[in-house]
Design an enzyme around this catalytic site. Sequence first.
Site, PDB file in Angstrom:
ATOM      1  N   THR A 119      40.509  34.615  40.932  1.00  0.00           N
ATOM      2  CA  THR A 119      40.783  35.694  41.885  1.00  0.00           C
ATOM      3  C   THR A 119      41.123  34.986  43.176  1.00  0.00           C
ATOM      4  O   THR A 119      40.644  33.886  43.398  1.00  0.00           O
ATOM      5  CB  THR A 119      39.496  36.533  42.094  1.00  0.00           C
ATOM      6  N   ARG A 152      39.846  47.915  32.208  1.00  0.00           N
ATOM      7  CA  ARG A 152      38.639  47.315  32.795  1.00  0.00           C
ATOM      8  C   ARG A 152      38.873  46.963  34.273  1.00  0.00           C
ATOM      9  O   ARG A 152      39.887  46.382  34.636  1.00  0.00           O
ATOM     10  CB  ARG A 152      38.276  46.057  32.015  1.00  0.00           C
ATOM     11  N   THR A 177      34.500  35.816  43.915  1.00  0.00           N
ATOM     12  CA  THR A 177      35.217  35.527  42.680  1.00  0.00           C
ATOM     13  C   THR A 177      34.164  35.235  41.617  1.00  0.00           C
ATOM     14  O   THR A 177      33.042  34.853  41.942  1.00  0.00           O
ATOM     15  CB  THR A 177      36.148  34.300  42.790  1.00  0.00           C
ATOM     16  N   GLY A 178      34.559  35.395  40.369  1.00  0.00           N
ATOM     17  CA  GLY A 178      33.617  35.111  39.295  1.00  0.00           C
ATOM     18  C   GLY A 178      33.352  36.346  38.460  1.00  0.00           C
ATOM     19  O   GLY A 178      34.222  37.213  38.327  1.00  0.00           O
TER      20      GLY A 178
HETATM   21  N1  ASP Z   1      36.007  38.654  39.770  1.00  0.00           N
HETATM   22  C1  ASP Z   1      37.162  38.826  38.949  1.00  0.00           C
HETATM   23  C2  ASP Z   1      36.956  39.965  38.020  1.00  0.00           C
HETATM   24  O1  ASP Z   1      35.847  40.150  37.551  1.00  0.00           O
HETATM   25  C3  ASP Z   1      37.544  37.645  38.157  1.00  0.00           C
HETATM   26  C4  ASP Z   1      37.242  36.316  38.755  1.00  0.00           C
HETATM   27  O2  ASP Z   1      37.142  36.175  39.942  1.00  0.00           O
HETATM   28  O3  ASP Z   1      37.090  35.358  38.010  1.00  0.00           O
HETATM   29  O4  ASP Z   1      37.903  40.643  37.699  1.00  0.00           O
END
Ligand code: ASP
Length: 308
Positions: free
Chosen positions: A167, A195, A218-219
């Site tokens: 992200t 989703r 992020t995550g």
């Molecule tokens: N946070 C983002 C999501 O859940 C993905 C990511 O940052 O890895 O869509």
Amino acid sequence: MIIIGSSNGNVGIASGWAILQAGGSALDAVEAATRLVEDNPDDHSVGYGGYPNLLGDVELDASIMDGTTLRAGAVGALRGYRYAITVARRVMDDLPHVFLVGDGAMRFAAELGLKRENLLTPEAEQTWRAGIEGREMIDWHGVPELVATLLQRSATLTKDPEHVTGTVNFIAQDSCGRIASAVSTSGWAWKYPGRLGDSPIIGGGNYADDRYGAAACTGWGEAAVRMATARSVVLYLKMGYPLEEACREAFRDLAPIMRGTPNAMSLVAIDRHGNHCAMTTAEERTYVYQADGMGTFAELPRLLFRIE
Ligand code: ASP
């Protein structure tokens, strides 16, 4: 003045900084910086070239928040338009709403005159096909095949988080002290269609309030949604925690959800004084930032928070 972002923001941060230096607003800076990441075909976690959902459709999520007025705009599951952050900005600026998803978000993007295009690059498509096809099916005991494939794939990919996640985050504070934050993503690769993660959820993956500061995540989006992580950081700032401690407290809140999972969480944050902090539960993650007195941006390691 300061602008801070996730490491993949390295392609956009200079343009955000240039806007701040020219006396532009934090909002314009974070939007412009994010658009350059959305343009980057080599970044498979954001915008054009992002990894698709289970069915091969790229669905983008984004949000933007103006910490001065507490206005916010967001889009979810947007297909066919790379600049999800601009659609989110226009939701905030032009509509009496905060959040548009799916067909409504596409309709609005078309009304804005944005270019419609296929966001799935051949490279992303190839990775998606290799991931979805040619895998041994687990017998999920009567679960429909499509869902079984998703479960199979998700189970595999959680061992390889770099592959599924990503992200872009940007937070800026301009010369007038105004704070804005922007988040854009193609979300969890091979996700179930429709989703949404934390990125378009105001309070989950993004929050800004000039009076205290801002945070963006992020995550593992499902966790940040469940704990309202970005808003938590800002609330802890309001309660008087120093910035680093506010971030730590938000990570402590996540521990019951994240403990024992292979998933990661990272965030960037600033306080109203322009101090910054970048924290992660994963090893060797970096972030980018530029502030007054720096000739160019720096990429530095994040503080590590161990979930115990
Ligand atoms: N946070 C983002 C999501 O859940 C993905 C990511 O940052 O890895 O869509």
